[in-house]
Every structure is written in structure tokens, then in C-alpha cells.
Design a protein around this motif. Structure first.
Motif, PDB file in Angstrom:
ATOM      1  N   SER A  16     128.638 104.328   5.979  1.00 44.11           N
ATOM      2  CA  SER A  16     128.470 103.127   5.172  1.00 44.11           C
ATOM      3  C   SER A  16     129.071 101.933   5.894  1.00 44.11           C
ATOM      4  O   SER A  16     130.108 102.051   6.567  1.00 44.11           O
ATOM      5  CB  SER A  16     129.142 103.283   3.810  1.00 44.11           C
ATOM      6  OG  SER A  16     128.989 102.090   3.057  1.00 44.11           O
ATOM      7  N   ASN A  17     128.424 100.782   5.731  1.00 44.49           N
ATOM      8  CA  ASN A  17     128.977  99.517   6.204  1.00 44.49           C
ATOM      9  C   ASN A  17     129.254  98.580   5.031  1.00 44.49           C
ATOM     10  O   ASN A  17     129.526  97.399   5.226  1.00 44.49           O
ATOM     11  CB  ASN A  17     128.007  98.846   7.192  1.00 44.49           C
ATOM     12  CG  ASN A  17     127.953  99.580   8.524  1.00 44.49           C
ATOM     13  OD1 ASN A  17     128.960 100.045   9.025  1.00 44.49           O
ATOM     14  ND2 ASN A  17     126.760  99.719   9.081  1.00 44.49           N
ATOM     15  N   ASN A  18     129.185  99.116   3.810  1.00 45.47           N
ATOM     16  CA  ASN A  18     129.473  98.355   2.603  1.00 45.47           C
ATOM     17  C   ASN A  18     130.994  98.248   2.467  1.00 45.47           C
ATOM     18  O   ASN A  18     131.684  99.250   2.251  1.00 45.47           O
ATOM     19  CB  ASN A  18     128.856  99.065   1.397  1.00 45.47           C
ATOM     20  CG  ASN A  18     129.112  98.348   0.086  1.00 45.47           C
ATOM     21  OD1 ASN A  18     130.229  97.951  -0.214  1.00 45.47           O
ATOM     22  ND2 ASN A  18     128.065  98.206  -0.715  1.00 45.47           N
ATOM     23  N   LYS A  19     131.522  97.037   2.584  1.00 50.28           N
ATOM     24  CA  LYS A  19     132.980  96.855   2.603  1.00 50.28           C
ATOM     25  C   LYS A  19     133.638  97.364   1.328  1.00 50.28           C
ATOM     26  O   LYS A  19     134.681  98.024   1.373  1.00 50.28           O
ATOM     27  CB  LYS A  19     133.314  95.380   2.818  1.00 50.28           C
ATOM     28  CG  LYS A  19     132.975  94.877   4.224  1.00 50.28           C
ATOM     29  CD  LYS A  19     133.342  93.422   4.398  1.00 50.28           C
ATOM     30  CE  LYS A  19     132.988  92.944   5.801  1.00 50.28           C
ATOM     31  NZ  LYS A  19     133.297  91.500   5.984  1.00 50.28           N
ATOM     32  N   GLY A  20     133.041  97.064   0.172  1.00 51.20           N
ATOM     33  CA  GLY A  20     133.615  97.524  -1.086  1.00 51.20           C
ATOM     34  C   GLY A  20     133.650  99.033  -1.166  1.00 51.20           C
ATOM     35  O   GLY A  20     134.632  99.635  -1.600  1.00 51.20           O
ATOM     36  N   LEU A  44     132.388 102.418  14.805  1.00 49.05           N
ATOM     37  CA  LEU A  44     131.695 103.053  15.932  1.00 49.05           C
ATOM     38  C   LEU A  44     130.422 102.286  16.286  1.00 49.05           C
ATOM     39  O   LEU A  44     129.576 102.779  17.035  1.00 49.05           O
ATOM     40  CB  LEU A  44     131.349 104.503  15.576  1.00 49.05           C
ATOM     41  CG  LEU A  44     132.532 105.405  15.182  1.00 49.05           C
ATOM     42  CD1 LEU A  44     132.033 106.781  14.757  1.00 49.05           C
ATOM     43  CD2 LEU A  44     133.531 105.523  16.319  1.00 49.05           C
ATOM     44  N   ASP A  45     130.308 101.078  15.733  1.00 47.53           N
ATOM     45  CA  ASP A  45     129.131 100.217  15.971  1.00 47.53           C
ATOM     46  C   ASP A  45     127.818 100.880  15.552  1.00 47.53           C
ATOM     47  O   ASP A  45     126.790 100.711  16.215  1.00 47.53           O
ATOM     48  CB  ASP A  45     129.057  99.778  17.446  1.00 47.53           C
ATOM     49  CG  ASP A  45     130.236  98.901  17.844  1.00 47.53           C
ATOM     50  OD1 ASP A  45     130.652  98.069  17.011  1.00 47.53           O
ATOM     51  OD2 ASP A  45     130.749  99.066  18.966  1.00 47.53           O
ATOM     52  N   LEU A  70     124.384 109.561  15.775  1.00 44.16           N
ATOM     53  CA  LEU A  70     124.882 108.508  16.662  1.00 44.16           C
ATOM     54  C   LEU A  70     126.354 108.671  17.016  1.00 44.16           C
ATOM     55  O   LEU A  70     126.814 108.114  18.016  1.00 44.16           O
ATOM     56  CB  LEU A  70     124.642 107.138  16.028  1.00 44.16           C
ATOM     57  CG  LEU A  70     123.162 106.751  15.864  1.00 44.16           C
ATOM     58  CD1 LEU A  70     123.024 105.387  15.201  1.00 44.16           C
ATOM     59  CD2 LEU A  70     122.449 106.737  17.215  1.00 44.16           C
ATOM     60  N   SER A  71     127.084 109.434  16.197  1.00 43.91           N
ATOM     61  CA  SER A  71     128.515 109.619  16.469  1.00 43.91           C
ATOM     62  C   SER A  71     128.835 110.954  17.111  1.00 43.91           C
ATOM     63  O   SER A  71     129.869 111.110  17.764  1.00 43.91           O
ATOM     64  CB  SER A  71     129.316 109.504  15.164  1.00 43.91           C
ATOM     65  OG  SER A  71     129.026 110.600  14.305  1.00 43.91           O
TER      66      SER A  71
END
Length: 207
Positions: A16-20, A44-45, A70-71
Motif C-alpha cells: 500500500s502507498n495509502n498514508k492513512g 522500496l519504490d 517487485l520486492s
């Protein structure tokens, strides 16, 4: 890869890239004292996956596989949203982009309020439920993703209340507590929320 073997790696990518959402998960991992380091995929971009599934389960698996691929690490993904039965389950899997722009909480809340106007009747509550589906994959092509689901039932307010949380929290009313989700502390919310319930099941699977 068994649970024990991926746990031995000591880290897990959060898809997730959702900050909340990331903040909430970090608190949940701390509260549950889980024996694993959580790495938000943004560190990890890794960009967000294309969520083209038709259910919370499908989208959670898509996101988990994407982050794992990707990781090169095990990944945990959350797909969650608000379902309002009187709207046929909407906003559902489109909760984060209900008003058109992904992650615009104020616009999403305004659209939900507007869509519910024709259904509001004095003295009658409009039911809603937050849904969280977690998908855990031990590697990108894991044939047996583990699924953990939490459902949090409440009502939809006619106006926002509270300053905490994110997303639809200010509109989600908990009649048994006489507060909105946005009026709960992080710790109290995590004990009872859809995400908290799913994480409890996730923790139980590690025993």
C-alpha cells in the motif's frame, strides 16, 4: 513456503502507498506485537498495482502479488472499503476513487452524502459496513494466498463528525458507542475496526 519459513525472513512488504492505511497498519503491528518487520512498498519504490479485480478478495491478491514480485519478499495487501446496502453495496471496491480522483477523501464523502439524500427518511438509519480483506502471499506466484476478512457494521451519518482517521471515518456512526469512527482514538479504533478484526485473524494464523 510455510508460515514459519517466511517468518524467519523477518520482514513483510505492505502492499500500500495509502498514508492513512500505512500508519494504521504500523500501529496494528505494534499493538499486536507481531514478530515481523513491516516494510511499506513505497520505501522500496514500488508503485501501486492496477486494481482491475471485481471484488475485495481479487484486488487484495493482485496487490499482494505485485508487491511480492517487485520486492522478492512475502507481501501482505489490504483491500478495503465502505459498502452501503441501500446503494447496492457502493462505493465498495471503488471507495478510494468514488468521486473520480483516487484518495480524495472530501470529494468521496460529499458524493456519498449526495447519493444518499434520496434514501434518507426521518428516524430511519442508513446501514453501512466497512470491509477489509487481507491477502498474504509468500511469493509472487503463491498458489494458496491466505485470506483474512473483517467486517465492521455501523450507520452512515448525514454530516461528518470527528477529526481522526481517514476516508469515510467521519461519516461512519457506531450507535453502540455513540461516536463516529473519526471520534475514536487510533488504539480504540484498531481494537474493533474491520482492519483490526482482519489483523487479529492474521496474527492467529501465525501461531
Amino acid at each position: 513456503m510455510s508460515t514459519q519459513s517466511w517468518l524467519n525472513q523477518g520482514s513483510l512488504v505492505l502492499a500500500s502507498n495509502n498514508k492513512g492505511k500505512v500508519v494504521e497498519f504500523e500501529h496494528l503491528f505494534q499493538q499486536l506485537n507481531l514478530p515481523v518487520e513491516i516494510i511499506p512498498q513505497g520505501k522500496l519504490d514500488i508503485e501501486d498495482a492496477i486494481e482491475d479485480g471485481l471484488s475485495f478478495v481479487e484486488n487484495a491478491i493482485i496487490k499482494a502479488r505485485h508487491a511480492s514480485k517487485l520486492s522478492g519478499k512475502p507481501a501482505l495487501a489490504d483491500d478495503s472499503g465502505l459498502c452501503v446496502p441501500i446503494l447496492g453495496g457502493a462505493p465498495g471496491i471503488y471507495s478510494a476513487r468514488y468521486a473520480g480522483e483516487h484518495g480524495h477523501d472530501a470529494a468521496n464523502n460529499q458524493k456519498l452524502l449526495a447519493d444518499l439524500v434520496p434514501f434518507r427518511k426521518e428516524g430511519e438509519a442508513i446501514e453501512g459496513m466497512f470491509v477489509c480483506v487481507l491477502a498474504l502471499v509468500t511469493h509472487a506466484e503463491d498458489p494458496l494466498p491466505q485470506i483474512f476478512q473483517g467486517i465492521w457494521k455501523g450507520e452512515i451519518l448525514a454530516a461528518a463528525r470527528g477529526e481522526n482517521g481517514f476516508g469515510y471515518d467521519p461519516l461512519f456512526w457506531l450507535p453502540e458507542l455513540n461516536v463516529s469512527s473519526a471520534e475514536l482514538s487510533k488504539a480504540d479504533k484498531n481494537k474493533i475496526s474491520h482492519r483490526g478484526q482482519a489483523m487479529q485473524l492474521f496474527k492467529a494464523s501465525l501461531v
